[in-house]
Design a protein around this motif. Structure first.
Motif, PDB file in Angstrom:
ATOM      1  N   ASN A 201       0.854  -1.183   0.000  1.00  9.17           N
ATOM      2  CA  ASN A 201       0.000   0.000   0.000  1.00  9.17           C
ATOM      3  C   ASN A 201       0.893   1.237   0.000  1.00  9.17           C
ATOM      4  O   ASN A 201       1.943   1.252   0.651  1.00  9.17           O
ATOM      5  CB  ASN A 201      -0.892   0.031   1.244  1.00  9.17           C
ATOM      6  N   ASN A 202       0.488   2.288  -0.686  1.00  9.42           N
ATOM      7  CA  ASN A 202       1.267   3.532  -0.657  1.00  9.42           C
ATOM      8  C   ASN A 202       0.963   4.386   0.563  1.00  9.42           C
ATOM      9  O   ASN A 202       1.759   5.273   0.910  1.00  9.42           O
ATOM     10  CB  ASN A 202       1.001   4.352  -1.917  1.00  9.42           C
ATOM     11  N   PHE A 203      -0.178   4.119   1.212  1.00 10.86           N
ATOM     12  CA  PHE A 203      -0.572   4.920   2.375  1.00 10.86           C
ATOM     13  C   PHE A 203      -0.951   4.019   3.551  1.00 10.86           C
ATOM     14  O   PHE A 203      -1.181   2.820   3.396  1.00 10.86           O
ATOM     15  CB  PHE A 203      -1.771   5.818   2.025  1.00 10.86           C
ATOM     16  N   TYR A 204      -1.050   4.659   4.726  1.00 13.03           N
ATOM     17  CA  TYR A 204      -1.622   4.024   5.915  1.00 13.03           C
ATOM     18  C   TYR A 204      -3.065   4.519   6.047  1.00 13.03           C
ATOM     19  O   TYR A 204      -3.336   5.705   5.827  1.00 13.03           O
ATOM     20  CB  TYR A 204      -0.859   4.431   7.172  1.00 13.03           C
ATOM     21  N   TYR A 205      -3.972   3.629   6.437  1.00 17.30           N
ATOM     22  CA  TYR A 205      -5.389   3.974   6.483  1.00 17.30           C
ATOM     23  C   TYR A 205      -5.964   3.846   7.889  1.00 17.30           C
ATOM     24  O   TYR A 205      -5.419   3.131   8.741  1.00 17.30           O
ATOM     25  CB  TYR A 205      -6.177   3.082   5.515  1.00 17.30           C
ATOM     26  N   ILE A 206      -7.073   4.541   8.090  1.00 16.64           N
ATOM     27  CA  ILE A 206      -7.856   4.427   9.324  1.00 16.64           C
ATOM     28  C   ILE A 206      -9.201   3.841   8.902  1.00 16.64           C
ATOM     29  O   ILE A 206     -10.160   4.579   8.591  1.00 16.64           O
ATOM     30  CB  ILE A 206      -8.028   5.798  10.004  1.00 16.64           C
ATOM     31  N   PRO A 207      -9.296   2.509   8.804  1.00 16.05           N
ATOM     32  CA  PRO A 207     -10.501   1.876   8.238  1.00 16.05           C
ATOM     33  C   PRO A 207     -11.782   2.308   8.947  1.00 16.05           C
ATOM     34  O   PRO A 207     -11.807   2.525  10.166  1.00 16.05           O
ATOM     35  CB  PRO A 207     -10.218   0.380   8.442  1.00 16.05           C
ATOM     36  N   ASN A 208     -12.818   2.471   8.143  1.00 19.20           N
ATOM     37  CA  ASN A 208     -14.162   2.792   8.628  1.00 19.20           C
ATOM     38  C   ASN A 208     -14.272   4.185   9.260  1.00 19.20           C
ATOM     39  O   ASN A 208     -15.245   4.479   9.955  1.00 19.20           O
ATOM     40  CB  ASN A 208     -14.648   1.738   9.644  1.00 19.20           C
ATOM     41  N   SER A 209     -13.293   5.039   9.018  1.00 23.09           N
ATOM     42  CA  SER A 209     -13.334   6.391   9.582  1.00 23.09           C
ATOM     43  C   SER A 209     -13.060   7.412   8.481  1.00 23.09           C
ATOM     44  O   SER A 209     -11.951   7.445   7.931  1.00 23.09           O
ATOM     45  CB  SER A 209     -12.286   6.549  10.690  1.00 23.09           C
ATOM     46  N   PRO A 210     -14.036   8.249   8.148  1.00 23.90           N
ATOM     47  CA  PRO A 210     -13.798   9.289   7.144  1.00 23.90           C
ATOM     48  C   PRO A 210     -12.928  10.411   7.717  1.00 23.90           C
ATOM     49  O   PRO A 210     -12.929  10.664   8.926  1.00 23.90           O
ATOM     50  CB  PRO A 210     -15.198   9.792   6.813  1.00 23.90           C
ATOM     51  N   PHE A 211     -12.208  11.080   6.839  1.00 17.86           N
ATOM     52  CA  PHE A 211     -11.377  12.213   7.250  1.00 17.86           C
ATOM     53  C   PHE A 211     -12.261  13.371   7.696  1.00 17.86           C
ATOM     54  O   PHE A 211     -13.319  13.630   7.123  1.00 17.86           O
ATOM     55  CB  PHE A 211     -10.500  12.646   6.077  1.00 17.86           C
ATOM     56  N   GLU A 212     -11.805  14.091   8.731  1.00 18.26           N
ATOM     57  CA  GLU A 212     -12.509  15.269   9.217  1.00 18.26           C
ATOM     58  C   GLU A 212     -11.553  16.453   9.258  1.00 18.26           C
ATOM     59  O   GLU A 212     -10.386  16.319   9.633  1.00 18.26           O
ATOM     60  CB  GLU A 212     -13.078  15.018  10.613  1.00 18.26           C
ATOM     61  N   ILE A 213     -12.069  17.620   8.876  1.00 13.65           N
ATOM     62  CA  ILE A 213     -11.282  18.849   8.887  1.00 13.65           C
ATOM     63  C   ILE A 213     -10.850  19.162  10.320  1.00 13.65           C
ATOM     64  O   ILE A 213     -11.643  19.004  11.262  1.00 13.65           O
ATOM     65  CB  ILE A 213     -12.112  20.028   8.319  1.00 13.65           C
ATOM     66  N   PRO A 214      -9.629  19.611  10.541  1.00 10.36           N
ATOM     67  CA  PRO A 214      -9.200  19.962  11.905  1.00 10.36           C
ATOM     68  C   PRO A 214     -10.093  21.034  12.523  1.00 10.36           C
ATOM     69  O   PRO A 214     -10.620  21.912  11.828  1.00 10.36           O
ATOM     70  CB  PRO A 214      -7.772  20.491  11.706  1.00 10.36           C
ATOM     71  N   ASP A 215     -10.257  20.963  13.843  1.00 15.73           N
ATOM     72  CA  ASP A 215     -10.990  22.008  14.551  1.00 15.73           C
ATOM     73  C   ASP A 215     -10.263  23.344  14.391  1.00 15.73           C
ATOM     74  O   ASP A 215      -9.029  23.397  14.292  1.00 15.73           O
ATOM     75  CB  ASP A 215     -11.090  21.668  16.045  1.00 15.73           C
ATOM     76  N   ASN A 216     -11.034  24.411  14.379  1.00 14.88           N
ATOM     77  CA  ASN A 216     -10.499  25.783  14.331  1.00 14.88           C
ATOM     78  C   ASN A 216      -9.754  26.098  13.033  1.00 14.88           C
ATOM     79  O   ASN A 216      -9.033  27.088  12.972  1.00 14.88           O
ATOM     80  CB  ASN A 216      -9.571  26.045  15.531  1.00 14.88           C
ATOM     81  N   ASP A 217      -9.915  25.260  12.032  1.00  9.14           N
ATOM     82  CA  ASP A 217      -9.301  25.559  10.742  1.00  9.14           C
ATOM     83  C   ASP A 217     -10.126  26.648  10.047  1.00  9.14           C
ATOM     84  O   ASP A 217     -11.334  26.501   9.863  1.00  9.14           O
ATOM     85  CB  ASP A 217      -9.258  24.298   9.874  1.00  9.14           C
ATOM     86  N   VAL A 218      -9.474  27.760   9.694  1.00 12.62           N
ATOM     87  CA  VAL A 218     -10.156  28.866   9.026  1.00 12.62           C
ATOM     88  C   VAL A 218      -9.467  29.098   7.692  1.00 12.62           C
ATOM     89  O   VAL A 218      -8.592  29.951   7.558  1.00 12.62           O
ATOM     90  CB  VAL A 218     -10.125  30.151   9.881  1.00 12.62           C
ATOM     91  N   PRO A 219      -9.846  28.328   6.664  1.00 13.94           N
ATOM     92  CA  PRO A 219      -9.179  28.472   5.368  1.00 13.94           C
ATOM     93  C   PRO A 219      -9.405  29.850   4.764  1.00 13.94           C
ATOM     94  O   PRO A 219     -10.471  30.456   4.935  1.00 13.94           O
ATOM     95  CB  PRO A 219      -9.802  27.365   4.517  1.00 13.94           C
ATOM     96  N   LEU A 220      -8.385  30.350   4.071  1.00 14.82           N
ATOM     97  CA  LEU A 220      -8.441  31.645   3.383  1.00 14.82           C
ATOM     98  C   LEU A 220      -8.870  32.783   4.305  1.00 14.82           C
ATOM     99  O   LEU A 220      -9.500  33.751   3.870  1.00 14.82           O
ATOM    100  CB  LEU A 220      -9.369  31.576   2.161  1.00 14.82           C
ATOM    101  N   ASN A 221      -8.556  32.633   5.591  1.00 10.79           N
ATOM    102  CA  ASN A 221      -8.826  33.692   6.575  1.00 10.79           C
ATOM    103  C   ASN A 221     -10.304  34.041   6.661  1.00 10.79           C
ATOM    104  O   ASN A 221     -10.681  35.176   6.970  1.00 10.79           O
ATOM    105  CB  ASN A 221      -8.016  34.943   6.231  1.00 10.79           C
ATOM    106  N   GLY A 222     -11.177  33.046   6.368  1.00 14.32           N
ATOM    107  CA  GLY A 222     -12.611  33.270   6.472  1.00 14.32           C
ATOM    108  C   GLY A 222     -13.273  33.740   5.190  1.00 14.32           C
ATOM    109  O   GLY A 222     -14.492  33.927   5.148  1.00 14.32           O
ATOM    110  N   GLU A 223     -12.494  33.918   4.137  1.00 12.70           N
ATOM    111  CA  GLU A 223     -13.054  34.348   2.850  1.00 12.70           C
ATOM    112  C   GLU A 223     -14.010  33.279   2.308  1.00 12.70           C
ATOM    113  O   GLU A 223     -13.771  32.087   2.442  1.00 12.70           O
ATOM    114  CB  GLU A 223     -11.899  34.568   1.874  1.00 12.70           C
ATOM    115  N   LYS A 224     -15.097  33.722   1.673  1.00 13.73           N
ATOM    116  CA  LYS A 224     -16.050  32.782   1.097  1.00 13.73           C
ATOM    117  C   LYS A 224     -15.467  32.154  -0.163  1.00 13.73           C
ATOM    118  O   LYS A 224     -14.824  32.813  -0.977  1.00 13.73           O
ATOM    119  CB  LYS A 224     -17.365  33.480   0.781  1.00 13.73           C
ATOM    120  N   ASN A 225     -15.708  30.856  -0.302  1.00 17.43           N
ATOM    121  CA  ASN A 225     -15.239  30.115  -1.461  1.00 17.43           C
ATOM    122  C   ASN A 225     -16.181  28.929  -1.642  1.00 17.43           C
ATOM    123  O   ASN A 225     -16.534  28.264  -0.664  1.00 17.43           O
ATOM    124  CB  ASN A 225     -13.798  29.637  -1.230  1.00 17.43           C
TER     125      ASN A 225
END
Length: 622
Positions: A201-225
């Motif tokens: 495998n090229n990666f390590y996986y966390i089976p049965n668990s979808p990825f979640e965005i980190p808490d307090n992540d504010v992409p583009l400084n809050g700009e709408k996209n």
């Protein structure tokens, strides 16, 4: 932004690091393979920023607002001036296509989700496609690879060699190899995603668990996209680049990347052949031969093929990001394959653990490693008043068997700018550090673009903050832009002091690449001179020599005090130099204006030295 070195120190006890435990290695006495006969000087440029003429510098600014540099900005004139500075290699940082927030769908490139991109321009260490280059850098994104190939040709025409980055430890969260050569399968395309680990495998996986965005992540400084919706589709989640095994990584994790699996099991054990005892003494040809009949993990082959692809295009070497997070057996496999194609390839690794240096040099077949936690950190402590310069001698002696492999620098894209208040404070105070960094060993010297004109990294770029020139944002580099002078590359907008500083770098670097003594022997004379009460607390001295040249280096780290003293060169040095009693002339090789007499009497040498604040002398014995 997480500090890489703090992270590495914190990971020291982790299972992934246990896969790279130091072996007891016999000191190598074999002749260096393809060792250069003259000093090497590397000029690191952040490619996106080098040619940018825009001076707006709005935090979180777009390309339209803040501008961006292009491959074509490295004109024949620009390259000539870089070479004339005393440079032998250019490290073009940020060339492989990495994730960024800009719409290039018209060129067949998918958009990247801002929630897994750091900044707006993106981290150059979240590579999205290893077989093409960053579209931001091209005048015509459709021809971006051809524009970089033309830059390779211009660089070689200018008499320079070049290196680019390869980042085997991690890749972008959304990797898409849309330019793969025929027969090359994409990363993860054949992975079994139902298990955490499988060797190929090229990666390590966390089976049965979808990825979640980190808490307090504010992409583009809050700009709408339209792509910002609080989620990023990745199911199952993969381990994050720094080894985090959480489906929701921390904001300080390298959440924009995923870790590559090299056959190191989650418990840290190795699922691949190990190098037999004695291979620390063997050549790259023997390492290459060892791997020919071995079954190795799939990721090894993928990165080897990437390196050979760029080698075939004329790239002269690579800088490897966070190399110590990847086992040295892989480096043996890949580096020996590169050397078989180009024996003179320049292979530089980011390694911060001194206990691992000899493993990565001798077993991993690296040419050079960062001398960060020894020489760099010591020099920074000295200029900040936290340490005496005496310990520099201990460092040099402690690493005498590998000193040639420890690349010296005072500035790079990860570090605080040398001229910033957080480091030396002024360009003048950085001068003695630069003299020592460039002359104390046979190792290569590296400077970061703008360093030679006093760039202090004062901008708040958005994601990137002041004291470092941001690698995540579209931004200008003010002092460098004054030297660039709207593309004339003649320093026309520099102040007199900035011109003088660049002249200092030019003198120092050009001397260093021509000096035979700097590729010869080292001996400290600090201890014998420390006994002199008039020898300043922040003076440091040593000697360098070859059969043809004898040098005495004296530098004053004090920015306030002038010191006047009788410099002593002990009898054992005079004996090695085969100097007879009598008078000699010392000529400073930096400016050739300062001369003093050097007297040898009863087998010992003395000279009267008067050295001003932040001043250095590189005396040649005539």
């Amino acid at each position: 932004m997480i500090n890489k070195r703090i992270f590495v120190a914190g990971m020291a006890a982790s299972v992934l690091f246990s896969a790279c435990k130091t072996k007891d290695l016999k000191m190598s006495t074999s002749k260096e393979e393809n060792a250069p006969t003259n000093k090497v000087v590397v000029y690191q440029v952040f490619t996106r920023l080098f040619g940018n003429k825009n001076t707006t510098n709005k935090p979180w600014g777009t390309i339209e607002e803040n501008g961006v540099g292009k491959f074509n900005d490295f004109t024949d004139k620009a390259l000539h001036e870089i070479k004339d500075l005393g440079v032998t290699y250019i490290w073009y940082t940020g060339v492989p296509h990495h994730a960024l927030v800009r719409d290039y769908t018209a060129f067949g490139i998918s958009n990247d989700d801002p929630e897994v991109v750091k900044g707006r321009a993106g981290s150059p260490y979240a590579v999205k496609d290893y077989y093409n280059v960053n579209p931001d850098l091209a005048e015509n994104p459709a021809n971006r690879l051809q524009e970089f190939e033309a830059l390779i040709s211009r660089t070689h025409k200018a008499g320079l060699k070049l290196i680019i980055d390869i980042v085997p430890n991690h890749i972008a969260r959304k990797y898409e190899g849309k330019n793969n050569p025929e027969g090359v399968r994409d990363f993860g395309a054949d992975d079994d995603v139902t298990v955490e680990y499988k060797r190929d495998n090229n990666f390590y996986y966390i089976p049965n668990s979808p990825f979640e965005i980190p808490d307090n992540d504010v992409p583009l400084n809050g700009e709408k996209n339209p792509l910002i919706d609080g989620k990023f589709l990745e199911n199952p989640a993969k381990w994050t680049g720094n080894g985090s095994r959480k489906a929701r990584p921390d904001q300080n994790d390298w959440y924009e990347t995923v870790k590559v699996n090299y056959g190191v099991r989650p418990d840290g054990s190795k699922d691949f052949p190990e190098l037999p005892a004695g291979y620390d003494q063997k050549s790259y040809q023997e390492h290459f031969a060892f791997w020919q009949d071995k079954d190795v993990p799939n990721s090894w082959k993928k990165f080897r093929d990437i390196a050979l692809y760029w080698t075939a295009k004329g790239v002269d070497g690579f800088r490897y990001d966070m190399a110590e997070m990847v086992p040295y057996e892989f480096w043996s496999y890949m580096n020996s394959a590169i050397k078989m194609k180009n024996p003179d390839a320049f292979l530089l690794a980011e390694v911060y653990n001194p206990n691992e240096y000899r493993n990565y040099i001798r077993l991993g077949k690296m040419d050079y490693l960062y001398d960060k936690v020894e020489t760099y950190d010591k020099l920074k402590d000295v200029i900040r008043g936290k340490s005496s310069p005496d310990g520099l001698s201990d460092i040099q002696n402690r690493m005498s068997d590998i000193e040639h492999h420890m690349l010296h620098f005072l500035d790079n894209h990860d570090e605080q700018r040398l001229s910033s208040p957080e480091f030396a404070g002024t360009p003048e105070r950085g001068k003695p550090l630069m003299v020592v960094s460039a002359t104390i060993s046979t190792s290569p010297t590296m400077i970061y673009f703008g360093q030679e004109v006093g760039e202090a990294g004062n901008e708040d770029a958005g994601f990137g903050k002041r004291s470092r020139t941001s690698i995540f944002d579209y931004i200008g580099v003010p002092n460098h832009q004054k030297w660039m002078n709207d593309g004339k590359f003649d320093g026309g907008k520099l102040s007199d002091s900035e011109k003088s500083l660049r002249d200092f770098y030019k003198r120092l670097l050009n001397f260093s690449i021509k000096s035979s003594a700097l590729m010869g022997s080292f001996q400290e004379i600090q201890s014998v001179n420390r006994q002199n009460n008039s020898y300043g607390e922040l003076i440091y001295s040593y000697v360098r020599w070859s059969e043809k040249q004898k040098l005495i280096v004296v530098t004053n780290f004090s920015s306030e005090k002038t010191s006047e003293f009788e410099l002593k060169v002990p009898a054992d040095v005079i004996s090695k130099w085969k100097l007879k009693d009598g008078s000699y002339v010392l000529v400073d090789k930096l400016y050739s204006k300062s001369k003093t007499y050097f007297t040898v009497k009863n087998g010992e040498g003395t000279a009267l030295v008067k050295i001003g604040p932040s001043e250095s002398f590189i005396y040649e014995v005539n």
